[in-house]
Design a protein around this motif. Structure first.
Motif, PDB file in Angstrom:
ATOM      1  N   HIS A 287      33.810  48.514  39.017  1.00  0.00           N
ATOM      2  CA  HIS A 287      34.724  47.955  38.014  1.00  0.00           C
ATOM      3  C   HIS A 287      35.150  46.539  38.387  1.00  0.00           C
ATOM      4  O   HIS A 287      35.247  45.657  37.525  1.00  0.00           O
ATOM      5  CB  HIS A 287      35.959  48.854  37.877  1.00  0.00           C
ATOM      6  N   GLU A 288      35.394  46.317  39.675  1.00  0.00           N
ATOM      7  CA  GLU A 288      35.800  44.993  40.156  1.00  0.00           C
ATOM      8  C   GLU A 288      34.727  43.943  39.868  1.00  0.00           C
ATOM      9  O   GLU A 288      35.017  42.842  39.391  1.00  0.00           O
ATOM     10  CB  GLU A 288      36.072  45.068  41.660  1.00  0.00           C
TER      11      GLU A 288
ATOM     12  N   LEU B 225      32.231  44.140  37.597  1.00  0.00           N
ATOM     13  CA  LEU B 225      32.070  43.965  36.152  1.00  0.00           C
ATOM     14  C   LEU B 225      33.144  43.038  35.602  1.00  0.00           C
ATOM     15  O   LEU B 225      32.869  42.163  34.765  1.00  0.00           O
ATOM     16  CB  LEU B 225      32.112  45.319  35.448  1.00  0.00           C
ATOM     17  N   ALA B 226      34.370  43.188  36.092  1.00  0.00           N
ATOM     18  CA  ALA B 226      35.452  42.306  35.649  1.00  0.00           C
ATOM     19  C   ALA B 226      35.229  40.879  36.146  1.00  0.00           C
ATOM     20  O   ALA B 226      35.448  39.909  35.399  1.00  0.00           O
ATOM     21  CB  ALA B 226      36.792  42.842  36.151  1.00  0.00           C
ATOM     22  N   ARG B 227      34.773  40.764  37.375  1.00  0.00           N
ATOM     23  CA  ARG B 227      34.548  39.429  37.954  1.00  0.00           C
ATOM     24  C   ARG B 227      33.550  38.627  37.131  1.00  0.00           C
ATOM     25  O   ARG B 227      33.726  37.412  36.924  1.00  0.00           O
ATOM     26  CB  ARG B 227      34.035  39.571  39.392  1.00  0.00           C
TER      27      ARG B 227
ATOM     28  N   GLY C 250      32.789  39.117  33.960  1.00  0.00           N
ATOM     29  CA  GLY C 250      33.113  39.072  32.549  1.00  0.00           C
ATOM     30  C   GLY C 250      32.280  39.987  31.674  1.00  0.00           C
ATOM     31  O   GLY C 250      31.998  39.665  30.516  1.00  0.00           O
TER      32      GLY C 250
ATOM     33  N   ASP D  66      32.657  42.418  29.579  1.00  0.00           N
ATOM     34  CA  ASP D  66      33.790  43.023  28.884  1.00  0.00           C
ATOM     35  C   ASP D  66      33.316  44.044  27.847  1.00  0.00           C
ATOM     36  O   ASP D  66      33.535  43.907  26.643  1.00  0.00           O
ATOM     37  CB  ASP D  66      34.655  41.951  28.238  1.00  0.00           C
TER      38      ASP D  66
ATOM     39  N   GLN E 143      24.572  40.003  29.197  1.00  0.00           N
ATOM     40  CA  GLN E 143      25.403  41.030  29.823  1.00  0.00           C
ATOM     41  C   GLN E 143      24.565  41.935  30.720  1.00  0.00           C
ATOM     42  O   GLN E 143      24.994  42.305  31.823  1.00  0.00           O
ATOM     43  CB  GLN E 143      26.110  41.854  28.746  1.00  0.00           C
TER      44      GLN E 143
ATOM     45  N   CYS F 292      25.763  42.700  39.292  1.00  0.00           N
ATOM     46  CA  CYS F 292      26.801  43.569  39.865  1.00  0.00           C
ATOM     47  C   CYS F 292      26.170  44.653  40.731  1.00  0.00           C
ATOM     48  O   CYS F 292      26.661  44.961  41.827  1.00  0.00           O
ATOM     49  CB  CYS F 292      27.633  44.203  38.758  1.00  0.00           C
TER      50      CYS F 292
END
Length: 217
Positions: free
Chosen positions: A127-128, A130-132, A134, A136, A150, A157
């Motif tokens: 999750h970290e 994927l957020a880093r 972007g 979304d 994406q 990731c």
């Protein structure tokens, strides 16, 4: 979790043949320092991707050797090679190579299976990342439901999940728009600065110039 601690990687007099009469790679040697990015460039058909798969222990050379921390990979059994790949290598493929039957998050954490860890143990790290970068989209969405940019960031990731000592990327920006490409290149640079050896096969002069050095095949 592994961390980028300076694993030494060297190719020594590598030769690889798909058939007996036509070596694709012959007598090739190079060293890949920790903490640096190396671009592998050259015309199509010169064996750049093959070199990457040899360095990543996915192919065995016809002669010569790949040395990992001074030890020839020739002494490793298949199970040992697989363990090294899972623990200390990260891979980014040109087409992302995501499993379309699994969720985005499962694709990111799939290396847990090869490391003997439960997926849920690595989900916070997934999750970290994927957020880093972007990404979304809902983590349970399937790869077929995301854009190409994406998908490539999801693959990045996955490659970074175990903070690998060696990260191998095969045309990681080949199908990306300039903005997404710059995100990927910066991530690879940052990972090298953390102490990893990062090797990038690329046809892009911009990507090559962003690397610390360039080796032309």
């Amino acid at each position: 979790m592994s961390s980028a601690t300076g694993m030494r990687l060297r190719a020594d007099d590598l030769t690889f043949r798909y058939d007996a009469d036509h070596p694709l790679i012959e007598g090739w040697s190079a060293e890949f320092p920790a903490g640096s990015t190396t671009a592998l460039t050259g015309r199509s058909g010169r064996g750049k991707s093959t070199v990457l798969y040899l360095l990543g222990l996915m192919l065995k050379p016809s002669s010569g050797e790949v040395l990992i921390d001074g030890t020839s990979s020739r002494v490793f059994r298949d199970a040992q090679r697989a363990h090294l790949r899972a623990e200390r290598f990260g891979f980014v493929f040109q087409d992302a190579a995501l499993d379309t039957t699994r969720s985005v998050l499962d694709n990111v954490t799939e290396t847990a299976l090869y490391r003997g860890l439960p997926r849920h143990a690595l989900e916070p790290r997934g999750h970290e990342l994927l957020a880093r970068f972007g990404v979304d989209v809902p983590a349970q969405r399937k790869p077929g439901q995301v854009s190409g940019g994406q998908a490539q960031r999801i693959a990045l990731c996955r490659a970074l999940l175990n903070a690998p000592d060696i990260l191998l990327a095969d045309e990681p920006t080949g199908n990306l728009d300039p903005t997404t490409a710059s995100v990927v290149v910066k991530a690879l640079q940052d990972h090298a600065r953390a102490g990893a050896a990062v090797i990038i096969v690329t046809h892009s002069p911009e990507v090559a110039s962003a690397c610390d050095r360039e080796i032309t095949l």
